[in-house]
Design a protein around this motif. Structure first.
Motif, PDB file in Angstrom:
ATOM      1  N   ILE A  52       9.753  -3.853  -8.252  1.00 44.23           N
ATOM      2  CA  ILE A  52       8.942  -4.760  -9.119  1.00 44.23           C
ATOM      3  C   ILE A  52       7.700  -4.457  -8.005  1.00 44.23           C
ATOM      4  CG2 ILE A  52       8.226  -6.960  -9.804  1.00 44.23           C
ATOM      5  CD1 ILE A  52      11.199  -7.760  -9.590  1.00 44.23           C
ATOM      6  N   PRO A  53       6.798  -3.602  -8.254  1.00 43.37           N
ATOM      7  CA  PRO A  53       5.515  -2.989  -7.742  1.00 43.37           C
ATOM      8  C   PRO A  53       4.670  -4.156  -7.944  1.00 43.37           C
ATOM      9  CG  PRO A  53       6.474  -1.020  -8.811  1.00 43.37           C
ATOM     10  CD  PRO A  53       7.238  -2.168  -9.168  1.00 43.37           C
ATOM     11  N   THR A  54       3.967  -4.592  -6.953  1.00 48.32           N
ATOM     12  CA  THR A  54       2.815  -5.187  -7.114  1.00 48.32           C
ATOM     13  C   THR A  54       1.662  -4.901  -8.113  1.00 48.32           C
ATOM     14  OG1 THR A  54       3.073  -6.354  -4.880  1.00 48.32           O
ATOM     15  CG2 THR A  54       1.020  -6.852  -6.037  1.00 48.32           C
ATOM     16  N   PHE A  55       1.401  -3.729  -7.907  1.00 49.29           N
ATOM     17  CA  PHE A  55       0.347  -3.135  -8.791  1.00 49.29           C
ATOM     18  C   PHE A  55       0.825  -3.339 -10.419  1.00 49.29           C
ATOM     19  CE2 PHE A  55       2.583   0.779  -8.219  1.00 49.29           C
ATOM     20  CZ  PHE A  55       2.288   1.523  -9.022  1.00 49.29           C
ATOM     21  N   ASP A  73       0.771  -1.176   0.149  1.00 48.66           N
ATOM     22  CA  ASP A  73       0.117  -0.034   0.156  1.00 48.66           C
ATOM     23  C   ASP A  73       0.746   1.262   0.055  1.00 48.66           C
ATOM     24  OD1 ASP A  73      -2.497  -1.288   0.111  1.00 48.66           O
ATOM     25  OD2 ASP A  73      -2.418  -1.207   2.439  1.00 48.66           O
ATOM     26  N   TYR A  74       1.813   1.318   0.626  1.00 48.22           N
ATOM     27  CA  TYR A  74       2.912   2.460   0.870  1.00 48.22           C
ATOM     28  C   TYR A  74       3.559   2.506  -0.403  1.00 48.22           C
ATOM     29  CZ  TYR A  74       6.961   4.951   2.293  1.00 48.22           C
ATOM     30  OH  TYR A  74       7.929   6.235   2.341  1.00 48.22           O
ATOM     31  N   ILE A  75       3.816   1.504  -1.227  1.00 51.86           N
ATOM     32  CA  ILE A  75       4.507   1.674  -2.573  1.00 51.86           C
ATOM     33  C   ILE A  75       3.414   2.304  -3.532  1.00 51.86           C
ATOM     34  CG2 ILE A  75       5.775   0.491  -4.209  1.00 51.86           C
ATOM     35  CD1 ILE A  75       7.361  -1.007  -2.045  1.00 51.86           C
ATOM     36  N   VAL A  76       2.302   1.705  -3.452  1.00 56.57           N
ATOM     37  CA  VAL A  76       1.649   2.317  -4.586  1.00 56.57           C
ATOM     38  C   VAL A  76       1.217   3.892  -4.291  1.00 56.57           C
ATOM     39  CG1 VAL A  76      -1.173   2.008  -5.046  1.00 56.57           C
ATOM     40  CG2 VAL A  76       0.123   0.095  -4.546  1.00 56.57           C
ATOM     41  N   GLU A  77       1.131   4.289  -3.030  1.00 55.17           N
ATOM     42  CA  GLU A  77       0.773   5.557  -2.646  1.00 55.17           C
ATOM     43  C   GLU A  77       2.243   6.544  -2.899  1.00 55.17           C
ATOM     44  OE1 GLU A  77      -2.152   7.075  -2.037  1.00 55.17           O
ATOM     45  OE2 GLU A  77      -3.069   5.151  -2.365  1.00 55.17           O
ATOM     46  N   LEU A  78       3.229   6.050  -2.937  1.00 59.39           N
ATOM     47  CA  LEU A  78       4.365   6.730  -3.063  1.00 59.39           C
ATOM     48  C   LEU A  78       4.543   6.958  -4.604  1.00 59.39           C
ATOM     49  CD1 LEU A  78       7.184   7.941  -2.224  1.00 59.39           C
ATOM     50  CD2 LEU A  78       7.862   5.607  -2.430  1.00 59.39           C
ATOM     51  N   TYR A  79       4.233   5.869  -5.217  1.00 60.22           N
ATOM     52  CA  TYR A  79       4.256   6.000  -6.692  1.00 60.22           C
ATOM     53  C   TYR A  79       3.048   6.953  -7.351  1.00 60.22           C
ATOM     54  CZ  TYR A  79       8.108   2.657  -7.853  1.00 60.22           C
ATOM     55  OH  TYR A  79       9.465   2.156  -7.848  1.00 60.22           O
ATOM     56  N   LYS A  80       2.032   6.848  -6.876  1.00 62.57           N
ATOM     57  CA  LYS A  80       1.023   7.684  -7.098  1.00 62.57           C
ATOM     58  C   LYS A  80       1.196   9.039  -7.229  1.00 62.57           C
ATOM     59  CE  LYS A  80      -3.049   6.198  -6.144  1.00 62.57           C
ATOM     60  NZ  LYS A  80      -4.302   5.618  -5.324  1.00 62.57           N
ATOM     61  N   ARG A  81       1.783   9.329  -5.814  1.00 61.51           N
ATOM     62  CA  ARG A  81       2.234  10.482  -5.525  1.00 61.51           C
ATOM     63  C   ARG A  81       3.119  11.342  -6.354  1.00 61.51           C
ATOM     64  NH1 ARG A  81       6.055  12.291  -1.441  1.00 61.51           N
ATOM     65  NH2 ARG A  81       6.180  10.240  -0.772  1.00 61.51           N
ATOM     66  N   ILE A  82       4.051  10.624  -6.903  1.00 60.91           N
ATOM     67  CA  ILE A  82       5.209  11.185  -7.699  1.00 60.91           C
ATOM     68  C   ILE A  82       4.767  10.785  -9.265  1.00 60.91           C
ATOM     69  CG2 ILE A  82       6.974  11.123  -6.111  1.00 60.91           C
ATOM     70  CD1 ILE A  82       8.162   8.490  -7.461  1.00 60.91           C
ATOM     71  N   GLY A  83       3.508  10.357  -9.547  1.00 63.23           N
ATOM     72  CA  GLY A  83       3.139  10.056 -11.050  1.00 63.23           C
ATOM     73  C   GLY A  83       3.778   9.011 -11.843  1.00 63.23           C
ATOM     74  N   ILE A  84       4.026   7.993 -11.173  1.00 62.12           N
ATOM     75  CA  ILE A  84       4.521   6.652 -11.949  1.00 62.12           C
ATOM     76  C   ILE A  84       3.667   5.477 -11.815  1.00 62.12           C
ATOM     77  CG2 ILE A  84       6.518   4.954 -11.854  1.00 62.12           C
ATOM     78  CD1 ILE A  84       8.376   7.220 -11.203  1.00 62.12           C
TER      79      ILE A  84
END
Length: 166
Positions: A113-116, A12-23
């Motif tokens: 290698i993000p799960t999403f 969840d943390y990684i999804v939100e981090l990538y979302k925040r930086i537009g990746i």
């Protein structure tokens, strides 16, 4: 059979981090881009990689002799220290330092290698072929990809036998 995948707090943390930086796609996973968007300065030098916080800024030093895949993996490892840890490791109790290293290794697997993103890929049924595809798609070493695939598959497998109510 319905397979349900429940994200961990780290995922969840990684999804939100990538979302925040537009990746949102594997082809956007570039060390320089991510560092810039997170306002982290990255330097190459001839010693082992490390993260450092100084004067209100985060720095990551990467060993210049690593391959591009190794640099990406090391960046993710050191990024965990920069984002989620504090303190000077050389002065820590050894078991606490070991815990932080384990956490950083686990973070690196999920960050590179993000799960999403992994869930969007049609993986071959053969594990070696799947690991090769993951390594190529996410620009990581084969062994790293294989380890991440094992984590991912084991979590799906465990989910099959859990009692879920949908």
């Amino acid at each position: 059979m319905i397979i349900i995948y429940i994200y961990s707090h780290l995922e969840d943390y990684i999804v939100e981090l990538y979302k925040r930086i537009g990746i949102s796609r594997p082809n956007q996973l570039r060390l320089e881009v991510i560092a810039k968007r997170l306002d982290i300065t990255v330097y190459s030098f001839g010693w082992p990689s490390e993260a450092l916080y100084s004067n209100g800024r985060q720095y990551i030093y990467l060993n210049r002799y690593l391959t591009p895949e190794q640099k990406w993996q090391e960046f993710a490892h050191e990024l965990c220290h920069a984002l989620r840890h504090s303190g000077y490791q050389k002065r820590m109790y050894p078991l606490f330092r070991e815990l932080q290293e384990w956490q950083a290794d686990n973070f690196a697997l999920h960050f590179c290698i993000p799960t999403f993103m992994l869930q969007r890929i049609k993986l071959p049924t053969d594990k070696k072929d799947a690991a090769c595809l993951i390594a190529k798609t996410f620009h990581v070493e084969y062994e790293f990809a294989f380890k991440r695939l094992e984590l991912y598959k084991n979590k799906i497998y465990a989910g099959r036998y859990a009692k879920w109510h949908v």
